[in-house]
Design a protein around this motif. Structure first.
Motif, PDB file in Angstrom:
ATOM      1  N   GLN A 173       4.197  -5.514   3.747  1.00 48.76           N
ATOM      2  CA  GLN A 173       3.138  -4.864   4.518  1.00 48.76           C
ATOM      3  C   GLN A 173       3.736  -3.785   5.409  1.00 48.76           C
ATOM      4  N   TYR A 174       2.937  -2.749   5.618  1.00 49.05           N
ATOM      5  CA  TYR A 174       3.252  -1.739   6.621  1.00 49.05           C
ATOM      6  C   TYR A 174       2.210  -1.857   7.721  1.00 49.05           C
ATOM      7  N   MET A 175       2.651  -1.753   8.975  1.00 51.00           N
ATOM      8  CA  MET A 175       1.712  -1.823  10.092  1.00 51.00           C
ATOM      9  C   MET A 175       1.973  -0.686  11.071  1.00 51.00           C
ATOM     10  N   PRO A 176       0.975   0.153  11.286  1.00 51.27           N
ATOM     11  CA  PRO A 176       1.104   1.180  12.323  1.00 51.27           C
ATOM     12  C   PRO A 176       0.786   0.582  13.698  1.00 51.27           C
ATOM     13  N   LEU A 214       0.828  -1.207   0.000  1.00 53.12           N
ATOM     14  CA  LEU A 214       0.000   0.000   0.000  1.00 53.12           C
ATOM     15  C   LEU A 214       0.861   1.254   0.000  1.00 53.12           C
ATOM     16  N   PHE A 215       1.958   1.217   0.756  1.00 56.01           N
ATOM     17  CA  PHE A 215       2.847   2.378   0.885  1.00 56.01           C
ATOM     18  C   PHE A 215       4.239   2.040   0.361  1.00 56.01           C
ATOM     19  N   ASN A 232       5.059   0.473  13.820  1.00 55.78           N
ATOM     20  CA  ASN A 232       5.429  -0.935  13.761  1.00 55.78           C
ATOM     21  C   ASN A 232       6.411  -1.177  12.626  1.00 55.78           C
ATOM     22  N   GLY A 233       6.226  -0.453  11.525  1.00 56.31           N
ATOM     23  CA  GLY A 233       7.188  -0.504  10.439  1.00 56.31           C
ATOM     24  C   GLY A 233       6.813  -1.441   9.305  1.00 56.31           C
ATOM     25  N   PHE A 234       7.688  -1.492   8.307  1.00 57.52           N
ATOM     26  CA  PHE A 234       7.508  -2.391   7.172  1.00 57.52           C
ATOM     27  C   PHE A 234       7.985  -3.793   7.542  1.00 57.52           C
TER      28      PHE A 234
END
Length: 334
Positions: A239-242, A117-118, A153-155
């Motif tokens: 994936q990126y996770m906030p 997504l990013f 959280n990061g990539f």
């Protein structure tokens, strides 16, 4: 839940927090004389950047409130798992939490976990700190959860014992993932065999060959010493996770407007502090992993992105097009 209130009292007693004279829920602040106690739980160790950022929040809030608010921080899942701590905030038994497991209350929160997504941290932060971040978080208010800020959280990247240079290299690979629907569907789309298991069991599983690979942000790979049981760090960035930090809405409404502003402003400052720490330290961690013998692979992402398009279609079918399209438009115009 699980006698959490008794656990709180025991913990505070052991720590000698004599200022805590009453634990009042049902929308009221936990107060001692003129002090307001804000208890903040999270799941990371004291050495983790997350804990350092939350301790920064504590320092700023206590200083700017002139000691009116006292922040007590409970790291390392002392108060339960992430899901349990979030539930405690919904019940107003805990004032604040930084965690990822909000999808049990709002499935739309997982939109940020869509694969590829990013393209950068900056793109993600712009979306999270703007209209989309507010829109996604708003339904959580129904469950007494007000998102104050998005910590980091990061990539996520794959580690393995063979290089991952294309989706074909993932075919048939037994890879540990968290039990998040989008994590599972992403790796199924890439041809792997996603295997959810507790993070605490992962090192042994890799060592014994129960799973072939795992995927996590660099900080988790580094902290868990996966270089001892994995040969390759593959920068798949799938994936990126906030990491949303949420406060009890009942507790929030019990604060004066002045104290609300102090808490909100410094939650956002601490979140950016956390982000900056992650980005700054990631290069250093990668270098140390390489010095320990781990090989770094940076595969082109186009084929991975193409393979996971079906994950978007499934998400849109369930939650509609609008939110995803709004994020994609903002990313394109970044």
């Amino acid at each position: 839940m699980k006698n959490l209130r008794n656990v709180m009292i025991t913990i505070t007693s052991v720590l000698g927090l004599s200022v805590l004279v009453a634990f009042i829920s049902n929308g009221q602040s936990v107060q001692s004389n003129d002090e307001i106690i804000l208890r903040f739980g999270h799941g990371a160790a004291e050495s983790n950047e997350r804990h350092l950022a939350i301790m920064r929040f504590k320092e700023l809030v206590e200083e700017e409130s002139n000691g009116k608010i006292k922040v007590h921080v409970y790291p390392n899942e002392q108060l339960g798992s992430e899901a349990e701590m979030i539930e405690s905030v919904t019940l107003n038994d805990l004032q604040m939490v930084a965690a990822s497991a909000y999808s049990q209350y709002n499935q739309r929160m997982s939109v940020f976990e869509l694969p590829y997504l990013f393209n950068s941290y900056e793109e993600a932060w712009e979306v999270l700190d703007g209209e989309v971040g507010e829109k996604v978080a708003e339904p959580l208010l129904e469950d007494n959860l007000r998102v104050m800020a998005y910590f980091e959280n990061g990539f996520r990247h794959v580690t393995s014992n063979k290089p991952i240079e294309s989706p074909e290299d993932l075919k048939g690979l037994n890879i540990r993932t968290p039990e998040f629907p989008l994590s599972l569907s992403t790796f199924e789309a890439l041809g792997a065999n996603p295997t959810p298991m507790a993070f605490g069991e992962l090192y042994m599983a890799l060592q014994q060959g129960t799973v072939d690979a795992q995927e996590n942000p660099v900080a988790n790979t580094y902290a868990s010493k996966f270089q001892e049981v994995q040969d390759y760090l593959n920068f798949t960035g799938h994936q990126y996770m906030p990491l949303p930090a949420a406060i009890s809405e009942e507790f929030w409404q019990s604060l004066s407007p002045e104290l609300q502003e102090i808490v909100k402003t410094n939650a956002q400052k601490a979140a950016q502090y956390h982000r900056d720490l992650i980005v700054k330290n990631e290069e250093k961690m990668v270098k140390e992993l390489q010095e320990d013998g781990m090989k770094v692979v940076r595969p082109p992402k186009e084929d991975f992105r193409e393979k996971t398009k079906g994950v978007y279609e499934s998400f849109k079918k369930e939650h509609g097009d609008e939110l995803v399209d709004q994020i994609l438009e903002q990313v394109e115009n970044h």
